[in-house]
Design an enzyme around this catalytic site. Sequence first.
Site, PDB file in Angstrom:
ATOM      1  N   HIS A   1       0.826  -1.215   0.000  1.00 55.21           N
ATOM      2  CA  HIS A   1       0.000   0.000   0.000  1.00 55.21           C
ATOM      3  C   HIS A   1       0.858   1.263   0.000  1.00 55.21           C
ATOM      4  O   HIS A   1       0.366   2.336  -0.307  1.00 55.21           O
ATOM      5  CB  HIS A   1      -1.051  -0.021   1.118  1.00 55.21           C
ATOM      6  CG  HIS A   1      -0.572   0.351   2.485  1.00 55.21           C
ATOM      7  ND1 HIS A   1      -0.240  -0.571   3.447  1.00 55.21           N
ATOM      8  CD2 HIS A   1      -0.388   1.556   3.062  1.00 55.21           C
ATOM      9  CE1 HIS A   1       0.123   0.051   4.552  1.00 55.21           C
ATOM     10  NE2 HIS A   1       0.048   1.349   4.354  1.00 55.21           N
TER      11      HIS A   1
ATOM     12  N   SER B   1       4.035   2.298   8.415  1.00 51.14           N
ATOM     13  CA  SER B   1       3.810   1.289   7.400  1.00 51.14           C
ATOM     14  C   SER B   1       5.081   1.034   6.623  1.00 51.14           C
ATOM     15  O   SER B   1       5.742   1.977   6.195  1.00 51.14           O
ATOM     16  CB  SER B   1       2.712   1.716   6.450  1.00 51.14           C
ATOM     17  OG  SER B   1       1.497   1.327   6.988  1.00 51.14           O
TER      18      SER B   1
ATOM     19  N   ASP C   1       1.201  -7.618   2.363  1.00 50.17           N
ATOM     20  CA  ASP C   1       1.327  -6.180   2.090  1.00 50.17           C
ATOM     21  C   ASP C   1       2.799  -5.761   1.919  1.00 50.17           C
ATOM     22  O   ASP C   1       3.370  -5.089   2.768  1.00 50.17           O
ATOM     23  CB  ASP C   1       0.663  -5.401   3.231  1.00 50.17           C
ATOM     24  CG  ASP C   1       0.331  -3.974   2.834  1.00 50.17           C
ATOM     25  OD1 ASP C   1       0.870  -3.492   1.826  1.00 50.17           O
ATOM     26  OD2 ASP C   1      -0.458  -3.334   3.548  1.00 50.17           O
TER      27      ASP C   1
HETATM   28  N1  ARG Z   1      -4.715   0.794   7.508  1.00 54.60           N
HETATM   29  C1  ARG Z   1      -3.400   0.734   6.983  1.00 54.60           C
HETATM   30  C2  ARG Z   1      -2.736   2.123   7.132  1.00 54.60           C
HETATM   31  O1  ARG Z   1      -3.265   2.964   7.733  1.00 54.60           O
HETATM   32  C3  ARG Z   1      -3.321   0.144   5.640  1.00 54.60           C
HETATM   33  C4  ARG Z   1      -4.009   0.896   4.533  1.00 54.60           C
HETATM   34  C5  ARG Z   1      -3.954   0.307   3.185  1.00 54.60           C
HETATM   35  N2  ARG Z   1      -4.893  -0.756   2.944  1.00 54.60           N
HETATM   36  C6  ARG Z   1      -6.171  -0.579   2.495  1.00 54.60           C
HETATM   37  N3  ARG Z   1      -6.928  -1.624   2.320  1.00 54.60           N
HETATM   38  N4  ARG Z   1      -6.666   0.612   2.234  1.00 54.60           N
HETATM   39  O2  ARG Z   1      -2.311   2.834   6.312  1.00 54.60           O
HETATM   40  N1  ASP Z   2      -1.281   1.545   7.922  1.00 58.65           N
HETATM   41  C1  ASP Z   2      -0.555   2.622   8.566  1.00 58.65           C
HETATM   42  C2  ASP Z   2       0.481   3.265   7.630  1.00 58.65           C
HETATM   43  O1  ASP Z   2       0.269   3.362   6.445  1.00 58.65           O
HETATM   44  C3  ASP Z   2       0.041   2.163   9.843  1.00 58.65           C
HETATM   45  C4  ASP Z   2      -0.886   2.400  10.979  1.00 58.65           C
HETATM   46  O2  ASP Z   2      -1.607   3.402  10.955  1.00 58.65           O
HETATM   47  O3  ASP Z   2      -0.850   1.616  11.907  1.00 58.65           O
HETATM   48  O4  ASP Z   2       1.434   3.851   8.069  1.00 58.65           O
END
Ligand code: ARG
Ligand code: ASP
Length: 720
Positions: free
Chosen positions: A85, A654, A221
């Site tokens: 991502h 991330s 990921d």
């Molecule tokens: N929640 C994670 C972060 O804040 C991963 C985001 C990417 N994945 C998604 N399905 N949108 O960035």
């Molecule tokens: N998914 C998040 C990122 O892109 C990490 C988090 O918020 O825990 O940095």
Amino acid sequence: MKRVFIISIIITIFLPFAQADEGMWLPYLLKQLNEKDMQSKGLRISADDIYSINQGSLKDAVVLFGGGCTGEIVSDQGLLLTNHHCGYGRIQAHSSLEHDYLTNGFWAMNKSEELPNPGFTVTMLISMSDITAEVLKDVTETMSETERNKIIEKNSKQIIEKATEGTHYRATVKSIYNGNQYLLFVNEVFEDIRLVGAPPSSVGKHGGDTDNWMWPRHTGDFSVFRIYVGKDGKPAPYSKDNVPYKPKRHLSISVKGIEPNDFTFVFGYPGTTEQFLTSWAVELIQNQTNPIAINLRTQRLDVIKKYMQEDRLTRIQYAAKAASIANGWKKWIGENKGLIRLNTIEKKRTLEAEFTQWIAKDKTRQQTYGDILPQYEQLYRQTARLSKEDSYFREAVYSIEIVRFAWAFVPLVNLLGSAASADKIEEAINAHAGRIEGFFKDYNPTLDKEIFGLLMQSYYDNTDKSSFPPQTEKLLKSYKYNLKALADDIYSKSIFLQPDKLRSLLENKPAKIVSSLENDLLFRLIRPVFANYIQTIASELDRLETQIDSLNRLWTKALMEMQSDKTFYPDANLTLRVTYGKIDGYQPADGVSYKYYTTLKGIMEKEDPEIYDYAVDPKLKQLYLTKDYGRYAMSNGEMPVAFIATNHTTGGNSGSPVLNADGHLIGLNFDRCWEGTMSDIEYDADQCRNISVDIRYCLFIMDKFAGATHLVNEMTIVEN
Ligand code: ARG
Ligand code: ASP
């Protein structure tokens, strides 16, 4: 007396700070503050092995990837791992209907196939140091905030110049503890970063937005890049003559596996935490900012999803946009649940009550800190109304793609109407013409029109009457204040929706460009709306926020004085940090217990060819059926996918390396569990878990699934 006692008990039990595993620590202070604690919890290397400016250390293998993720170097040829991502924007930029790398994945089978990303950078820290005294030189307690900021800016500029003189390094100065302390960061910025590999979305984005922010999770990921430098080994913009970067240090990768309670640490670039927020600030977030954003994004996402389901091209165009809108949306829903469950506002009030008692005990304290809380109350009362307008503006008006696109032409119109030189004018016109193609490559006007109708109407209905200033009155009246009807005309008539016409217009004389744009229906609507927002909302909010900032500085200082026996970590601010904890499951609800890892079996259990998020690639299925996992299997023969631990992480972490007690790479951090998404405001050791993809799954996908064995061969793999 009794009440005081009860309050103090509540405080010791619920102190929002000082919990196990909470904290994002500064690498240069690890030796002093954390080394003992880390080693007592299992770390087998020293703080100097993690961060040192005198010898190679793990920090030389960790980079800020772009502007908001982390990456790590895993070979002596500059090979870089980060999340899928995080690489998403790059992967998408190289994708088209013919080469759909998002859906199908991409693997460069040799270096000549690696794809350049001009303009994209990664940043490596050279050193960090405390420069508070130099930054605050000539600053006095009595001067105004504006004056103070001016001096700080001037001093910082000098410090930066001195620190980078005669080098190719760049430096920044950042404050910690809300302006009570200042640090200098000297960095090396690499400018030729090539895409090497990405798994298909069915692996890299498995579970999609449905599983996002949740555990159990089965997302592979990760994506792979490589840093290139000029022949002299120094950073250089993309050139085909550049060579792979030879790092001072790259991470070793452990395939030994993990056990519950194993020590782990995460080394990366956390973006924002706000442990010092007051009850008023949390109230504003929980009761106003989050609900408005959640509501408007729900509407926006419903429209986007509908069009993405109907059309393959739209799916490619909007995949990254939808993911980023949904990411904030879902986080805020989880954050609010967590804040309510933890009763954070009430806890903050209790702390504030204790503070009031503490200052009452001492005359000097009363004098220095006595005004803080009343001032907060007053400032947040003023902020609340403006902040509501601001939230609506950002999440409604400014979220409409064509509105943002057209708004970017306002400075051009202003410039063309000014006495600017012919060269400058030509340069600006070319820059705008150059942006047209990129915008329309990923744009669906029918989808955007539906969003325009919904969100503009919402802005009109929910904000102050003055949001649509008098200049727009005639226009709105002619559409009987029906923004959907206005949208119909804008999307069929405005020049901003006709790329060819817009391009030809820009070939005309400045006066013609100005008059055409000024008469455009969309331009006539948004120019006054934006002007009103900037003058009456944004600038006012800015003024209040400056006052809140200065109060935050005092409040933070006072709190640290009140709890002087406690070691406070500085809130995250997108600078390099270490957080540490242990591999551990958790109990999200009564009667429910989550294990600390997931396996490929779970991917097969959830398989559903009808649902995009749960489709399984036939090749992966085949590998599952034959259990062809090679050296990447767990000792029981299963294929690990993801694991959780108690490391305190946030957005920006991330892609961060998750390391074991020996400093070997065991996973890539990519998310947090749903029940812990309030951790930027209040960390809860019981429920907060970071989610990582197991490095063995990444290697397995590269090697067995994609046949990119040459990449694995480049890495240093250890069995411990
Ligand atoms: N929640 C994670 C972060 O804040 C991963 C985001 C990417 N994945 C998604 N399905 N949108 O960035
Ligand atoms: N998914 C998040 C990122 O892109 C990490 C988090 O918020 O825990 O940095």
